[in-house]
Design a protein around this motif. Structure first.
Motif, short mmCIF file in Angstrom:
data_model
loop_
_atom_site.label_atom_id
_atom_site.label_comp_id
_atom_site.label_asym_id
_atom_site.label_seq_id
_atom_site.Cartn_x
_atom_site.Cartn_y
_atom_site.Cartn_z
N ARG A 103 0.85 -1.18 0.00
CA ARG A 103 0.00 0.00 0.00
C ARG A 103 0.89 1.23 0.00
O ARG A 103 2.08 1.17 0.36
N LEU A 104 0.33 2.35 -0.39
CA LEU A 104 1.07 3.60 -0.38
C LEU A 104 1.20 4.13 1.03
O LEU A 104 0.26 4.04 1.83
N SER A 105 2.33 4.68 1.34
CA SER A 105 2.51 5.44 2.57
C SER A 105 2.61 6.90 2.16
O SER A 105 3.61 7.34 1.60
N ASP A 106 1.54 7.65 2.40
CA ASP A 106 1.42 9.00 1.84
C ASP A 106 0.94 9.95 2.92
O ASP A 106 -0.21 9.88 3.37
N ASP A 107 1.81 10.85 3.36
CA ASP A 107 1.43 11.82 4.39
C ASP A 107 0.29 12.71 3.91
O ASP A 107 -0.56 13.14 4.71
N GLY A 108 0.25 13.00 2.61
CA GLY A 108 -0.83 13.83 2.09
C GLY A 108 -2.18 13.15 2.20
O GLY A 108 -3.19 13.77 2.55
N MET A 109 -2.21 11.84 1.94
CA MET A 109 -3.45 11.08 2.06
C MET A 109 -3.91 11.02 3.52
O MET A 109 -5.11 11.17 3.82
N LEU A 110 -2.96 10.83 4.43
CA LEU A 110 -3.30 10.80 5.85
C LEU A 110 -3.90 12.13 6.30
O LEU A 110 -4.89 12.16 7.04
N ALA A 111 -3.29 13.23 5.86
CA ALA A 111 -3.77 14.56 6.26
C ALA A 111 -5.18 14.82 5.75
O ALA A 111 -6.02 15.39 6.46
N LEU A 112 -5.46 14.39 4.52
CA LEU A 112 -6.79 14.60 3.97
C LEU A 112 -7.84 13.80 4.74
O LEU A 112 -8.92 14.32 5.06
N MET A 113 -7.54 12.54 5.05
CA MET A 113 -8.50 11.73 5.80
C MET A 113 -8.72 12.31 7.19
O MET A 113 -9.86 12.40 7.68
N GLU A 164 -4.50 7.47 12.45
CA GLU A 164 -4.31 8.90 12.18
C GLU A 164 -5.56 9.69 12.56
O GLU A 164 -5.48 10.76 13.18
N VAL A 165 -6.71 9.16 12.20
CA VAL A 165 -7.98 9.81 12.52
C VAL A 165 -8.18 9.89 14.03
O VAL A 165 -8.53 10.95 14.58
N ALA A 166 -7.99 8.77 14.72
CA ALA A 166 -8.21 8.73 16.17
C ALA A 166 -7.30 9.71 16.90
O ALA A 166 -7.74 10.46 17.79
N GLN A 167 -6.02 9.73 16.53
CA GLN A 167 -5.10 10.64 17.20
C GLN A 167 -5.39 12.10 16.86
O GLN A 167 -5.25 12.98 17.71
N GLY A 168 -5.82 12.37 15.64
CA GLY A 168 -6.19 13.73 15.28
C GLY A 168 -7.38 14.23 16.09
O GLY A 168 -7.40 15.38 16.55
N LEU A 169 -8.37 13.35 16.30
CA LEU A 169 -9.53 13.73 17.10
C LEU A 169 -9.15 13.94 18.56
O LEU A 169 -9.65 14.87 19.22
N ALA A 170 -8.26 13.09 19.07
CA ALA A 170 -7.81 13.25 20.45
C ALA A 170 -7.06 14.57 20.62
O ALA A 170 -7.24 15.29 21.63
N GLN A 171 -6.23 14.92 19.65
CA GLN A 171 -5.49 16.17 19.71
C GLN A 171 -6.42 17.38 19.63
O GLN A 171 -6.12 18.44 20.18
N LEU A 290 -14.50 11.10 -1.50
CA LEU A 290 -13.34 11.99 -1.63
C LEU A 290 -12.72 12.34 -0.28
O LEU A 290 -11.92 13.27 -0.19
N ALA A 291 -13.06 11.56 0.74
CA ALA A 291 -12.51 11.86 2.08
C ALA A 291 -11.00 11.92 2.04
O ALA A 291 -10.38 12.75 2.69
N SER A 292 -10.39 11.03 1.25
CA SER A 292 -8.94 11.03 1.12
C SER A 292 -8.56 10.57 -0.28
O SER A 292 -9.18 9.64 -0.80
N ILE A 293 -7.60 11.22 -0.85
CA ILE A 293 -7.07 10.80 -2.15
C ILE A 293 -5.55 10.73 -2.04
O ILE A 293 -4.94 11.33 -1.15
N SER A 298 3.60 13.70 -2.81
CA SER A 298 4.06 13.21 -1.50
C SER A 298 4.20 11.69 -1.48
O SER A 298 4.97 11.15 -0.66
N ALA A 299 3.49 10.97 -2.36
CA ALA A 299 3.52 9.51 -2.33
C ALA A 299 4.59 8.91 -3.24
O ALA A 299 5.01 7.77 -3.05
N ALA A 300 5.05 9.67 -4.25
CA ALA A 300 5.97 9.11 -5.24
C ALA A 300 7.28 8.65 -4.61
O ALA A 300 7.89 7.68 -5.07
N LYS A 301 7.73 9.33 -3.57
CA LYS A 301 8.99 8.95 -2.93
C LYS A 301 8.92 7.54 -2.39
O LYS A 301 9.87 6.75 -2.52
#
Length: 326
Positions: A103-113, A164-171, A290-293, A298-301
């Motif tokens: 699977r992709l590891s993409d910080d941009g996708m995480l931020a969008l979700m 990522e979602v759970a920790q974002g909500l906690a923060q 479209l919650a996350s794309i 950011s993912a190409a690396k």
């Protein structure tokens, strides 16, 4: 595991030995991906399906929901990178060879979700549906705000995106509880995996967020028994997969008020059909998957490093098990 900079800095002479990559997606721009990948692998031969040339040259696939039979002609393929978080489209295929799937590891996708789910939770926490209805009535309607730490949010599924979602909500300040099939340890999140606590976990929530992947075990997981276990009026958010939810049971729960409102980004059949009951329900908020794309820049690396790792005889990062579905 962090990216291996030594692999990313391999010289162009080695790049020429990488072989070809085939790209397939109905939803992503191949030109944007080509540009992003060539920033790391300038000599990678990138071919956009169906213009693949000699299939024997193709060693890697970057694909999202490829059609049946897609992989059969690529006899020399070494790596499949799933162009997204969910790998359900790779489950149960008879054309997929025994090779690493990542699977992709993409910080941009995480931020969008994280931003989508945080928005949806805040919308309920701050009573925005009631204010939207009051505006339509031209009514000044005051509701005293509830402190965020008094609002209990449950997140089902604590994989990469769910965590990522759970920790974002906690923060943000919510009282966050997380459920997963295996033990997880997340800062400021109360996590549960004991089946004996399933009903009590659900019954203590104000907002339920589904982040479960779609697997044979999770298909239809959120059914009438789940909605019945919630407190009356609990709000529901689905940003994972439509097939994890029994839509008929959700409709019944929304009509009865057992579920106060739902924010839905995913559905069993997409696009959502014009005559689907969700369209007419005032307590349902709909977005078109479209919650996350995936963000190519950011993912190409990560894609480039996995290609280099496989080419060097190393194990790629972020592997998944398509039989398990995650």
């Amino acid at each position: 595991m962090s990216l291996d900079s030594s692999l990313l800095e391999a010289d162009s002479q080695n790049d020429e030995k990488l072989g070809a990559l085939v790209f397939y997606s109905k939803f992503d721009d191949p030109d944007e991906w080509t540009q992003a990948l060539r920033a790391y692998l300038p000599d990678l031969d990138i071919r956009v399906y169906p213009d693949v040339g000699n299939p024997s040259d193709v060693l890697y696939a970057l694909a999202w929901q490829p059609p049946e039979g897609f992989f059969k002609s690529f006899e020399n393929m070494k790596l499949v990178v799933n162009l997204g978080a969910g790998v359900d489209s790779l489950v149960g295929r008879n054309d997929l060879p025994d090779l690493p799937i990542c699977r992709l590891s993409d910080d941009g996708m995480l931020a969008l979700m994280r931003s989508y789910v945080t928005f949806a939770v805040i919308r309920y926490a701050r009573d925005m549906p009631a204010f939207e209805a009051a505006k339509r009535r031209k009514e000044w309607h005051y509701i005293h705000p509830t402190p965020l730490d008094q609002i209990k949010v449950g997140v089902l599924g604590l994989g990469t995106l769910g965590s990522e979602v759970a920790q974002g909500l906690a923060q943000t300040g919510f009282d966050v509880r997380g459920w997963d099939l295996s033990p997880k340890n997340l800062p400021a999140v109360k996590t549960v995996c004991d089946p004996e606590q399933w009903t009590s976990f659900l019954g203590d929530l104000d907002i339920l967020v589904n982040m479960m992947p779609l697997t044979p075990k999770t298909r239809g997981l959120i059914d009438a028994s789940v909605f019945a276990a919630l407190k009356p009026g609990t709000n529901f958010i689905n940003a994972s997969r439509g097939d994890v939810v029994d839509e008929a049971a959700l409709i019944d729960a929304l009509r009865s008020g057992q579920v106060g409102g739902a924010t839905l980004d995913v559905f069993i059949k997409e696009p959502l059909e014009p005559d689907h009951p969700f369209w007419e329900m005032e307590n349902v908020y709909i977005t078109p998957h479209l919650a996350s794309i995936t963000v190519p820049t950011s993912a190409a690396k990560n894609v480039a490093e996995n290609i280099r790792r496989v080419n060097a005889g190393l194990e790629p990062l972020h592997q998944v098990n398509p039989k398990a579905g995650f």
